[in-house]
Motif scaffolding. Structure first.
Motif, PDB file in Angstrom:
ATOM      1  N   CYS A 183       0.824  -1.206   0.000  1.00 57.14           N
ATOM      2  CA  CYS A 183       0.000   0.000   0.000  1.00 57.14           C
ATOM      3  C   CYS A 183       0.860   1.259   0.000  1.00 57.14           C
ATOM      4  O   CYS A 183       1.799   1.378   0.786  1.00 57.14           O
ATOM      5  CB  CYS A 183      -0.901  -0.012   1.239  1.00 57.14           C
ATOM      6  SG  CYS A 183      -1.954   1.431   1.395  1.00 57.14           S
ATOM      7  N   THR A 184       0.544   2.193  -0.894  1.00 60.18           N
ATOM      8  CA  THR A 184       1.260   3.467  -0.957  1.00 60.18           C
ATOM      9  C   THR A 184       0.429   4.594  -0.329  1.00 60.18           C
ATOM     10  O   THR A 184       0.765   5.765  -0.457  1.00 60.18           O
ATOM     11  CB  THR A 184       1.578   3.838  -2.423  1.00 60.18           C
ATOM     12  OG1 THR A 184       0.351   3.809  -3.161  1.00 60.18           O
ATOM     13  CG2 THR A 184       2.559   2.859  -3.030  1.00 60.18           C
ATOM     14  N   ALA A 225      -2.344   5.941  -1.098  1.00 60.71           N
ATOM     15  CA  ALA A 225      -2.873   6.921  -2.059  1.00 60.71           C
ATOM     16  C   ALA A 225      -4.313   7.296  -1.737  1.00 60.71           C
ATOM     17  O   ALA A 225      -4.797   8.337  -2.184  1.00 60.71           O
ATOM     18  CB  ALA A 225      -2.781   6.356  -3.477  1.00 60.71           C
ATOM     19  N   GLY A 226      -5.028   6.454  -0.986  1.00 65.56           N
ATOM     20  CA  GLY A 226      -6.368   6.818  -0.519  1.00 65.56           C
ATOM     21  C   GLY A 226      -7.506   6.603  -1.495  1.00 65.56           C
ATOM     22  O   GLY A 226      -8.642   6.977  -1.201  1.00 65.56           O
ATOM     23  N   CYS A 254      -9.072   3.984  -2.200  1.00 67.44           N
ATOM     24  CA  CYS A 254     -10.062   3.071  -1.614  1.00 67.44           C
ATOM     25  C   CYS A 254     -11.015   3.842  -0.691  1.00 67.44           C
ATOM     26  O   CYS A 254     -12.239   3.738  -0.828  1.00 67.44           O
ATOM     27  CB  CYS A 254      -9.351   1.948  -0.862  1.00 67.44           C
ATOM     28  SG  CYS A 254      -8.091   2.508   0.296  1.00 67.44           S
ATOM     29  N   CYS A 311      -7.142   1.006  -7.139  1.00 68.70           N
ATOM     30  CA  CYS A 311      -5.962   0.986  -6.248  1.00 68.70           C
ATOM     31  C   CYS A 311      -4.700   0.960  -7.114  1.00 68.70           C
ATOM     32  O   CYS A 311      -4.505   0.046  -7.905  1.00 68.70           O
ATOM     33  CB  CYS A 311      -6.010  -0.245  -5.346  1.00 68.70           C
ATOM     34  SG  CYS A 311      -4.502  -0.459  -4.367  1.00 68.70           S
ATOM     35  N   SER A 366      -1.516   0.675  -6.378  1.00 60.16           N
ATOM     36  CA  SER A 366      -0.310  -0.040  -5.937  1.00 60.16           C
ATOM     37  C   SER A 366      -0.403  -1.553  -6.071  1.00 60.16           C
ATOM     38  O   SER A 366       0.603  -2.249  -5.992  1.00 60.16           O
ATOM     39  CB  SER A 366      -0.048   0.294  -4.471  1.00 60.16           C
ATOM     40  OG  SER A 366      -1.071  -0.292  -3.675  1.00 60.16           O
ATOM     41  N   LEU A 382      -4.658  -3.918  -2.988  1.00 60.17           N
ATOM     42  CA  LEU A 382      -6.003  -4.477  -2.830  1.00 60.17           C
ATOM     43  C   LEU A 382      -6.275  -5.488  -3.936  1.00 60.17           C
ATOM     44  O   LEU A 382      -6.039  -5.209  -5.116  1.00 60.17           O
ATOM     45  CB  LEU A 382      -7.060  -3.372  -2.892  1.00 60.17           C
ATOM     46  CG  LEU A 382      -7.115  -2.423  -1.707  1.00 60.17           C
ATOM     47  CD1 LEU A 382      -8.076  -1.280  -2.003  1.00 60.17           C
ATOM     48  CD2 LEU A 382      -7.537  -3.138  -0.431  1.00 60.17           C
TER      49      LEU A 382
HETATM   50  S1  SF4 Z   1      -6.084   2.582  -2.845  1.00 60.21           S
HETATM   51 FE1  SF4 Z   1      -4.578   0.979  -2.579  1.00 60.21          FE
HETATM   52  S2  SF4 Z   1      -2.639   2.050  -2.326  1.00 60.21           S
HETATM   53 FE2  SF4 Z   1      -4.288   3.503  -1.981  1.00 60.21          FE
HETATM   54  S3  SF4 Z   1      -4.604   3.496   0.211  1.00 60.21           S
HETATM   55 FE3  SF4 Z   1      -6.060   2.072  -0.680  1.00 60.21          FE
HETATM   56  S4  SF4 Z   1      -4.998   0.136  -0.578  1.00 60.21           S
HETATM   57 FE4  SF4 Z   1      -3.449   1.667  -0.293  1.00 60.21          FE
END
Ligand code: SF4
Length: 90
Positions: free
Chosen positions: A40-41, A43-44, A46, A79, A81, A84
């Motif tokens: 996970c980076t 990035a938000g 999700c 997502c 990265s 997920l």
């Molecule tokens: S979208 Fe993916 S990379 Fe970004 S916070 Fe959620 S799990 Fe992490």
């Protein structure tokens, strides 16, 4: 990114667990979501995509049953990265 693929391969529970993913099981919605904290980076995407399913600070932070499966899959595919993944069960 296609969140039901890992290195081009369709994911399985075993493959994801071997690669450090943790499972969050759906019971009402036919989907299991998998998350790898090391990938996970933050990035938000999700959380922005569905705050009922993904909520940082809640335990568990992912609740698959709080969303509609098709919308949740759209969010999972955003997502960037690869942290997920999902297995659809229907
Ligand atoms: S979208 Fe993916 S990379 Fe970004 S916070 Fe959620 S799990 Fe992490």
């Amino acid at each position: 990114m296609d969140a039901n693929k890992f290195n081009g391969e369709t994911v399985t529970d075993e493959l994801l667990k071997e690669n450090g993913y943790r499972a969050y099981k759906g019971t009402e919605q036919p989907i299991d979501i998998y998350y790898n904290i090391k990938t996970c980076t933050h990035a938000g995407e999700c959380v922005r995509g569905n705050r009922d399913v993904f909520e940082v600070g809640r335990r568990p932070w992912i609740i698959p049953d709080n969303g509609q499966v098709d919308q949740v899959i759209e969010v999972l595919n955003r997502c960037p990265s690869g942290a997920l993944k999902y297995i659809r069960k229907d």
